[in-house]
Design a protein around this motif. Structure first.
Motif, PDB file in Angstrom:
ATOM      1  N   LYS A 228     -14.404   5.835  -0.731  1.00 39.05           N
ATOM      2  CA  LYS A 228     -14.364   4.691  -1.627  1.00 39.05           C
ATOM      3  C   LYS A 228     -15.192   4.964  -2.887  1.00 39.05           C
ATOM      4  O   LYS A 228     -14.775   4.639  -4.002  1.00 39.05           O
TER       5      LYS A 228
ATOM      6  N   ARG B 168      -1.625   0.767  -3.940  1.00 36.28           N
ATOM      7  CA  ARG B 168      -3.015   1.146  -3.645  1.00 36.28           C
ATOM      8  C   ARG B 168      -3.095   2.103  -2.455  1.00 36.28           C
ATOM      9  O   ARG B 168      -2.208   2.174  -1.613  1.00 36.28           O
ATOM     10  N   THR B 169      -4.203   2.814  -2.395  1.00 32.95           N
ATOM     11  CA  THR B 169      -4.554   3.613  -1.227  1.00 32.95           C
ATOM     12  C   THR B 169      -5.591   2.847  -0.425  1.00 32.95           C
ATOM     13  O   THR B 169      -6.562   2.333  -0.982  1.00 32.95           O
TER      14      THR B 169
ATOM     15  N   LEU C  48      -1.638  -5.274  -2.325  1.00 33.50           N
ATOM     16  CA  LEU C  48      -2.030  -3.868  -2.242  1.00 33.50           C
ATOM     17  C   LEU C  48      -1.036  -2.963  -2.953  1.00 33.50           C
ATOM     18  O   LEU C  48      -0.982  -1.762  -2.691  1.00 33.50           O
TER      19      LEU C  48
ATOM     20  N   HIS D 171     -13.317   7.168  -5.135  1.00 29.02           N
ATOM     21  CA  HIS D 171     -12.075   6.566  -5.630  1.00 29.02           C
ATOM     22  C   HIS D 171     -12.265   5.043  -5.660  1.00 29.02           C
ATOM     23  O   HIS D 171     -11.817   4.332  -4.746  1.00 29.02           O
TER      24      HIS D 171
ATOM     25  N   ALA E 264       0.831  -1.207   0.000  1.00 28.66           N
ATOM     26  CA  ALA E 264       0.000   0.000   0.000  1.00 28.66           C
ATOM     27  C   ALA E 264       0.864   1.255   0.000  1.00 28.66           C
ATOM     28  O   ALA E 264       1.892   1.319   0.675  1.00 28.66           O
TER      29      ALA E 264
ATOM     30  N   ASP F  61     -10.889   2.670  -6.954  1.00 29.40           N
ATOM     31  CA  ASP F  61      -9.707   1.812  -6.893  1.00 29.40           C
ATOM     32  C   ASP F  61      -9.104   1.752  -5.488  1.00 29.40           C
ATOM     33  O   ASP F  61      -8.190   0.959  -5.237  1.00 29.40           O
ATOM     34  N   TRP F  62      -9.594   2.578  -4.552  1.00 31.49           N
ATOM     35  CA  TRP F  62      -9.101   2.521  -3.186  1.00 31.49           C
ATOM     36  C   TRP F  62      -9.661   1.284  -2.476  1.00 31.49           C
ATOM     37  O   TRP F  62     -10.711   0.760  -2.858  1.00 31.49           O
ATOM     38  N   VAL F  63      -8.982   0.851  -1.441  1.00 32.05           N
ATOM     39  CA  VAL F  63      -9.382  -0.332  -0.679  1.00 32.05           C
ATOM     40  C   VAL F  63      -9.895   0.118   0.683  1.00 32.05           C
ATOM     41  O   VAL F  63      -9.151   0.693   1.470  1.00 32.05           O
TER      42      VAL F  63
END
Length: 229
Positions: free
Chosen positions: A54, A89-90, A86, A57, A38, A59-61
């Motif tokens: 989320k 990723r954010t 991850l 965005h 991450a 694509d955020w987790v």
């Protein structure tokens, strides 16, 4: 070093330097998220804010305490998170105590988030920055969670340069109420390895620094300074 150990509700003013401790499990999970690639972790103020971030965005987790829920990609469990890729990723994280503690001290000049897995790296960063007055925020159980207090006390001693045997601090954490609840089925969204993973002393070589970025509290890994000779 002058160390104070306070619960979230005891914070009456922003400290200069704060170490926010959540061993079981927010900041163990955060460390694992960085280990899994991450880039950053956004600490959300509420579940609604986490879902809104989320939604804005995709694509955020997003992850939260407790069982899986619509809109969230993961739960706050190191045992479950360690299998996720991850990379780059954010992550958006909202937990019951850990994220609340960090947001409570967001005006501090330095905010570190910690658990046993990054204890030594956190202590080294405090030493390197010559922090002589540090407020440790004991997030669990309104400041009474022994796993968080034990970790905070251990980091404080290491930051002061004391040669400290970690065994008793880890024992206290392993016998804490949180450890019992994680192993006995009281909490949901749990992996059988969570407590063991939370007690892996110095598993990771980085500290974790939280700063305000465009009104969001953002956590990033920070390489630990080399050991003092």
């Amino acid at each position: 070093m002058d160390a104070r150990f306070l619960g979230i509700s005891e914070l009456v003013e922003a400290p200069s330097v704060a170490v926010v401790v959540d061993v079981m499990r927010a900041y163990t999970v955060a460390a694992w998220a960085f280990a899994q690639g991450a880039e950053k972790i956004v600490l959300a103020e509420s579940l609604d804010e986490a879902l809104a971030l989320k939604a804005g965005h995709p694509d955020w987790v997003a992850l939260k305490d407790g069982p899986s829920a619509p809109g969230f990609d993961a739960v706050n469990s190191p045992g479950l998170l360690r299998s996720l890729d991850l990379g780059g990723r954010t992550v958006v994280q909202k937990t019951t105590a850990g994220t609340v503690g960090a947001l409570a001290v967001k005006e501090a000049s330095l905010v570190l988030c910690a658990g046993f897995v990054v204890a030594e790296a956190t202590a080294r960063l405090l030493r390197a920055r010559a922090c002589d007055r540090v407020t440790f925020v004991v997030t669990g159980e309104d400041g009474r969670a022994d796993e968080d207090l034990a970790c905070a006390q251990y980091i404080a001693r290491r930051a002061a340069g004391e040669g400290t045997d970690p065994a008793d601090f880890l024992r206290r954490a392993g016998e804490s109420r949180a450890a019992f609840e994680l192993t006995s089925g009281v909490r949901r969204g749990v992996h059988a390895d969570d407590v063991e993973l939370c007690l892996e002393l110095d598993r990771f070589p980085f500290a974790m620094v939280a700063t305000l970025e465009d009104s969001l509290m953002v956590l990033r890994p920070c390489a630990a300074p080399s050991p003092t000779p």
